[in-house]
Design an enzyme around this catalytic site. Structure first.
Site, PDB file in Angstrom:
ATOM      1  N   HIS A  90       0.831  -1.201   0.000  1.00 43.21           N
ATOM      2  CA  HIS A  90       0.000   0.000   0.000  1.00 43.21           C
ATOM      3  C   HIS A  90       0.873   1.261   0.000  1.00 43.21           C
ATOM      4  O   HIS A  90       0.471   2.297  -0.513  1.00 43.21           O
ATOM      5  CB  HIS A  90      -0.894   0.048   1.241  1.00 43.21           C
ATOM      6  CG  HIS A  90      -1.985  -0.979   1.252  1.00 43.21           C
ATOM      7  ND1 HIS A  90      -1.782  -2.268   1.656  1.00 43.21           N
ATOM      8  CD2 HIS A  90      -3.287  -0.889   0.903  1.00 43.21           C
ATOM      9  CE1 HIS A  90      -2.923  -2.942   1.562  1.00 43.21           C
ATOM     10  NE2 HIS A  90      -3.846  -2.128   1.104  1.00 43.21           N
ATOM     11  N   ASP A 102      -5.238  -5.849  -7.290  1.00 41.99           N
ATOM     12  CA  ASP A 102      -5.359  -5.054  -6.081  1.00 41.99           C
ATOM     13  C   ASP A 102      -5.409  -3.593  -6.542  1.00 41.99           C
ATOM     14  O   ASP A 102      -5.211  -3.283  -7.722  1.00 41.99           O
ATOM     15  CB  ASP A 102      -4.162  -5.321  -5.163  1.00 41.99           C
ATOM     16  CG  ASP A 102      -4.493  -5.147  -3.693  1.00 41.99           C
ATOM     17  OD1 ASP A 102      -5.498  -4.479  -3.383  1.00 41.99           O
ATOM     18  OD2 ASP A 102      -3.757  -5.676  -2.836  1.00 41.99           O
TER      19      ASP A 102
END
Length: 339
Positions: free
Chosen positions: A181, A251
């Protein structure tokens, strides 16, 4: 109509005029919801209904709903324990743990379907190797057999409740210390060393797994780009060697781990689709959406359509009536015993 390849997020508890226009685009085929989109149960019901009413076919509506640290909607939904607790039960009683996993999968899916949401991005099948800063207790177990058996029961329960499953994060996020992330995540293992990480996918694929979320982890000994942008991982390994025929979903491409050289999200979307993904997720990038929609104007992957169609929810439930369902009550009790 065609199901578009782009899944986007929305900012608040209701749709803005701009978001409505984005969703109308044939490029947008899905919407992912987060905690910020949830004020209360009835508000969420209305939001989901509004999203679905915008066009036909309706967008696929998804949410990260694993349990533990990753559960976007809570009260009045059941609090699902972390998957590590299932693994702990597996250590004590394998037969019982399989029954509990099935019941949790069924309950999780039934509650989410009662809202009208099509898809929960779960289960996590990353092994708990004690390395990844982002996986931790999201993992079921450190043993690949345990993860595979528990994930199979979870997905079977979900399917029986009318929801398809998304195993994640292929090929693995277990051996990368960094959180993708926030930064580039690298796993230095070779393909042979990843056998146990990939094993759960092999088992689930044989049980007709509907979708897989592909990670942004880089495996330089296999390919020097994130897996989500790699035709080696997507076409050669996942489609070719593992014979996966379901939907491949990235993702979130806005994550820092998706870009090795600071590429613009617009370019990443194109690269991911060219590499073989069926749907790409892009969040927190409102200013980029218009450009991406323009760049993908006319884009259609006909091979993707039957894969994406399978992601729509099939079971319909009224939340207030679930308490009268014996399987729901058994699942509630099983979850209470895990805490």
């Amino acid at each position: 109509m065609i199901i578009g390849p782009l899944m986007i997020d929305i900012e608040g508890t209701c749709l803005s005029p701009q978001e409505v226009e984005f969703i109308k685009s044939p490029v947008v085929g899905g919407v992912i919801l987060f905690s910020r989109n949830y004020k209360n149960f009835h508000q969420l019901l209305g939001l989901v209904e509004e999203i679905k009413s915008i066009k036909s076919p309706a967008p696929i509506i998804a949410v990260d709903h694993e349990g533990g640290r990753v559960q976007r909607f809570k009260d009045p939904l059941t609090i699902i324990p972390s998957m590590t607790k299932l693994g702990n039960l597996y250590n004590k009683d394998i037969k019982k743990s399989k029954i509990v996993a099935y019941r949790i999968g069924w309950l999780l899916a039934a509650e989410i379907r009662s809202i009208g949401i099509d898809l929960a991005f779960t289960p996590v099948v990353d092994l708990d190797l004690g390395i990844s800063s982002i996986i931790g207790d999201r993992s079921i177990h450190s043993n690949h057999i345990a993860v595979s058996e528990m994930a199979l029961e979870l997905t079977t329960g979900m399917r029986d409740a009318g929801m398809s499953s998304t195993a994640k994060h292929f090929p693995s996020h277990s051996g990368a210390k960094n959180d993708s992330h926030k930064e580039i995540a690298i796993d230095q293992r070779n393909y042979l060393e990843l056998n146990k990480d990939i094993y759960p996918y092999s088992l689930l694929i044989r049980s007709e797994l509907e979708s897989i979320m592909i990670s942004h982890v880089v495996f330089p000994k296999i390919h020097d780009v994130p897996a989500s942008l790699s035709s080696v991982w997507i076409k050669d390994k996942l489609r070719g060697e593992l014979n996966f025929n379901g939907a491949i979903i990235t993702d979130d491409l806005s994550m820092s781990g998706a870009a090795l050289k600071g590429e613009d999200p617009t370019d990443l979307v194109t690269k991911s689709l060219q590499s073989g993904c069926d749907m790409v997720i892009l969040c927190n990038s409102t200013k980029k959406i218009s450009k991406i929609i323009a760049n993908l104007d006319g884009y259609v992957n006909y091979d993707s359509q039957p894969r994406l169609e399978k992601l729509y929810g099939k079971g319909e439930y009224i939340f207030s009536e679930l308490k009268d369902n014996d399987l729901y009550l058994e699942a509630q009790q099983a979850i209470a015993n895990l805490k």
